[in-house]
Design a protein around this motif. Structure first.
Motif, PDB file in Angstrom:
ATOM      1  N   MET A   1       0.858  -1.173   0.000  1.00 59.67           N
ATOM      2  CA  MET A   1       0.000   0.000   0.000  1.00 59.67           C
ATOM      3  C   MET A   1       0.901   1.232   0.000  1.00 59.67           C
ATOM      4  N   ASP A   2       0.591   2.183  -0.871  1.00 59.23           N
ATOM      5  CA  ASP A   2       1.409   3.380  -0.925  1.00 59.23           C
ATOM      6  C   ASP A   2       0.976   4.397   0.135  1.00 59.23           C
ATOM      7  N   SER A   4      -0.023   7.436  -0.123  1.00 60.94           N
ATOM      8  CA  SER A   4      -1.249   8.160  -0.462  1.00 60.94           C
ATOM      9  C   SER A   4      -2.487   7.378  -0.024  1.00 60.94           C
ATOM     10  N   GLN A   5      -2.484   6.074  -0.256  1.00 57.10           N
ATOM     11  CA  GLN A   5      -3.613   5.240   0.150  1.00 57.10           C
ATOM     12  C   GLN A   5      -3.706   5.153   1.666  1.00 57.10           C
ATOM     13  N   GLU A   6      -2.563   5.068   2.327  1.00 54.48           N
ATOM     14  CA  GLU A   6      -2.561   5.031   3.792  1.00 54.48           C
ATOM     15  C   GLU A   6      -3.163   6.309   4.362  1.00 54.48           C
ATOM     16  N   ASN A   7      -2.836   7.455   3.760  1.00 56.93           N
ATOM     17  CA  ASN A   7      -3.393   8.733   4.212  1.00 56.93           C
ATOM     18  C   ASN A   7      -4.902   8.773   4.007  1.00 56.93           C
ATOM     19  N   LYS A   8      -5.354   8.267   2.869  1.00 57.04           N
ATOM     20  CA  LYS A   8      -6.795   8.222   2.592  1.00 57.04           C
ATOM     21  C   LYS A   8      -7.507   7.316   3.595  1.00 57.04           C
ATOM     22  N   ASP A   9      -6.895   6.163   3.855  1.00 59.35           N
ATOM     23  CA  ASP A   9      -7.482   5.230   4.828  1.00 59.35           C
ATOM     24  C   ASP A   9      -7.554   5.867   6.205  1.00 59.35           C
TER      25      ASP A   9
END
Length: 64
Positions: A1-2, A4-9
């Protein structure tokens, strides 16, 4: 998981824990076991931080 995706999550999980997630967002988290686990961990952390610590004189004297 990048990242950016971690921040969105994290944003999604924060909204969920704060009761600000939409019904669609809640459904997305609740059907994903990993997101649900992270939401529960975040809620537990939030609850722990929010607890009031008794301010008795001996504790105050020790920490000041």
């Amino acid at each position: 998981m990048d990242e950016s995706q971690e921040n969105k999550d994290f944003e999604l999980l924060s909204a969920y824990v704060d009761g600000e997630a939409t019904s669609e967002e809640r459904a997305l988290i609740e059907k994903d076991a990993k997101l649900m686990k992270r939401a529960q961990e975040l809620k537990s952390l939030s609850d722990g931080i929010g607890q009031i610590v008794k301010n008795d004189p001996s504790t105050k004297a020790t920490h000041i």
